[in-house]
Design an enzyme around this catalytic site. Structure first.
Site, mmCIF file in Angstrom:
data_model
loop_
_atom_site.group_PDB
_atom_site.id
_atom_site.type_symbol
_atom_site.label_atom_id
_atom_site.label_comp_id
_atom_site.label_asym_id
_atom_site.label_seq_id
_atom_site.Cartn_x
_atom_site.Cartn_y
_atom_site.Cartn_z
ATOM 1 C CG ASP A 298 -6.252 -3.354 -3.877
ATOM 2 O OD1 ASP A 298 -7.203 -2.855 -3.255
ATOM 3 O OD2 ASP A 298 -5.129 -2.830 -3.951
ATOM 4 C CB SER B 6 -0.959 -0.036 1.188
ATOM 5 O OG SER B 6 -1.948 0.959 1.066
ATOM 6 C CG HIS C 84 -4.885 -2.859 -0.310
ATOM 7 N ND1 HIS C 84 -4.424 -2.177 -1.413
ATOM 8 C CD2 HIS C 84 -4.442 -2.158 0.769
ATOM 9 C CE1 HIS C 84 -3.735 -1.123 -1.030
ATOM 10 N NE2 HIS C 84 -3.731 -1.088 0.295
#
Length: 460
Positions: free
Chosen positions: A383, A184, A437
């Site tokens: 994601d 991320s 994610h």
């Protein structure tokens, strides 16, 4: 790179050892001898505590980062060392430890917290440092409240200073191969730290230079004004293409968007385009953006475990309840040598502080890093927060000659994802099929296989 069969790779990557190792630590008081709620011997040497990262005299340190060092279950003397950074910015790497790739996992239930051994821990073949960074995140803190106003540059510098202090405190690991990994917003943390290491040369503390061999970034940002993160002009076109490709919008709406917003979907400022964008955004209400195929489960439900003890996933509309409860138990904080709630306040999954993302783009930094280090950019392909399309686009935009074009990679005779490898020091982009994610959370076996092959310098 070396090649091996899928069967050989699976045997190496998924072997699980329960051997307990004792480190030769210079900080014996950081040894975690037991964990409340875990009724078995710890799977390997575990160390948790604080290291200072400011450059003030030793007696006046004020900025301290909390780390948890989990030794390899295989051979900590020779296995690589990996620094794990969770993104946010401001989210805790304890999530990486307890929800994704650490040797022990917790569930999400707030009423009945469970701790279980993780058969897919990345510590099978590597020792992993889980770092809560920057100061203000998790148990990390500063006695100077101004430090809670920070940015990408300060974070990279502090993370580098942490590594210098870590390898000084644990000199037996200084010569091991070293890697950085994260997901991320750690797509910013990881390469900016690698860039600092690359430019630093020999440390002033007399140790050898940090033995960085490479890094890997999952579903990561590449800047605040490029790619699929932040306010980049590409973020909306990337999201539109991703959602259309995953059946979240109709072909009719997609065609209308192409007409109103242009073939590249980049005329988002026009009235017609803006109106249609609001239509597509309404279609995503109730969708879990971190994994579009996972349900949106109300907060407090036990969402991490099925009856077969396989992880299901943390959703945006739920909460990491079990971890939140566990990290705030007084006996847990005492066991891992961090400040009490009275001294520091409650541990939070993600911090609330003033963070400035001052990295507009890393596209001009990556070529320098690719020349020196092996790099894997990977994406869980369901994601919607940082869609794989954006990562595929920016890795391709660097212009390197393609060595292998979008081929499947396998685990247990099944397609685990797709990979494109460039003729540039093994620079690779890969997807993990069906992962969200946080890929190690949603697809543990595939994520472990990918990681272990990477650090072994074996093709996916």
């Amino acid at each position: 790179m070396m090649m091996m069969s899928t069967a050989q790779a699976a045997t190496i990557l998924l072997a699980f050892s329960a051997t307990f190792f004792v480190a030769r630590s210079a900080i014996p008081e950081h040894l975690v001898s037991s964990l409340p709620g875990f009724d078995k011997p710890l799977p390997s040497g575990q160390y948790s505590g604080y290291l200072p990262v400011d450059t003030a005299p030793a007696s006046k340190h004020y900025r301290f980062l909390h780390y948890w060092f989990s030794e390899s279950l295989n051979d900590p003397k020779t296995d690589p060392i990996v620094l794990w950074l969770t993104g946010g910015p401001g989210c805790s790497s304890m999530a990486g430890y307890f929800l994704e790739l650490g040797p022990i996992l917790t569930n999400a239930s707030t009423s009945d917290v469970q701790l279980l051994a993780n058969p897919y821990t990345w510590c099978q073949n590597a020792s992993v440092i889980f770092l809560e960074s920057p100061a203000g995140v998790g148990f990390s803190y500063s006695t100077n409240k101004n430090d809670y106003n920070t940015n990408d540059t300060r974070t990279a510098e502090d993370n580098y200073q942490f590594l210098l202090n870590f390898f000084e405190a644990y000199p037996e690991y200084a010569k091991n191969d070293f890697y950085i990994a994260g997901e991320s917003y750690a797509g910013i943390y990881v390469p900016t730290l690698a860039d600092v290491i690359n430019k630093a040369g020999t440390p002033s503390n007399g140790l050898a230079p940090i033995n960085l061999k490479g890094f890997l970034v999952g579903n990561g940002c590449v800047g605040n004004k490029v790619g699929g993160c932040g306010v980049s002009p590409q973020s909306i076109p990337i999201a539109i293409k991703f959602l259309f490709g995953h059946g979240i919008m109709s072909e009719k709406l997609y065609d209308q968007l192409l007409e109103a917003c242009g073939p590249s979907l980049n005329k988002t400022a026009t009235t017609a385009c803006s109106k249609l964008i609001h239509s597509y955004m309404n279609l995503t209400n109730g969708i879990n953006v971190y994994n579009i195929y996972e349900p949106c489960i109300p907060s407090g439900d036990d969402i991490f475990w099925t009856t077969s003890n396989q992880m299901v996933g943390y959703t945006e509309c739920g909460s990491p309840g079990g971890l939140l409860t566990y990290m705030n138990e007084a006996e847990v904080r005492e066991a891992i040598h961090v400040k009490s709630e009275a001294e520091l306040g409650k541990w939070e999954f993600c911090a609330s502080f003033n963070y400035t993302g001052n990295t507009d783009s890393l596209l001009d930094v990556y070529p320098h890093l690719i020349e020196k280090y092996r790099i894997l950019i990977y994406s869980g392909d369901v994601d919607a927060c940082v869609p794989y399309i954006g990562s595929e686009e920016w890795t391709s935009s660097l212009g390197y000659k393609v060595k292998e074009e979008w081929r499947p990679w396998m685990l247990d005779d099944q397609i685990a994802g797709y990979v494109t490898e460039y003729d540039a020091n093994g620079f690779t982009f890969a997807t993990i099929k069906g992962a969200g994610h946080q890929a190690p959370l949603y697809k543990p076996p595939q994520s472990l296989a990918m990681f272990a092959r990477f650090i072994a310098n074996v093709d996916l």
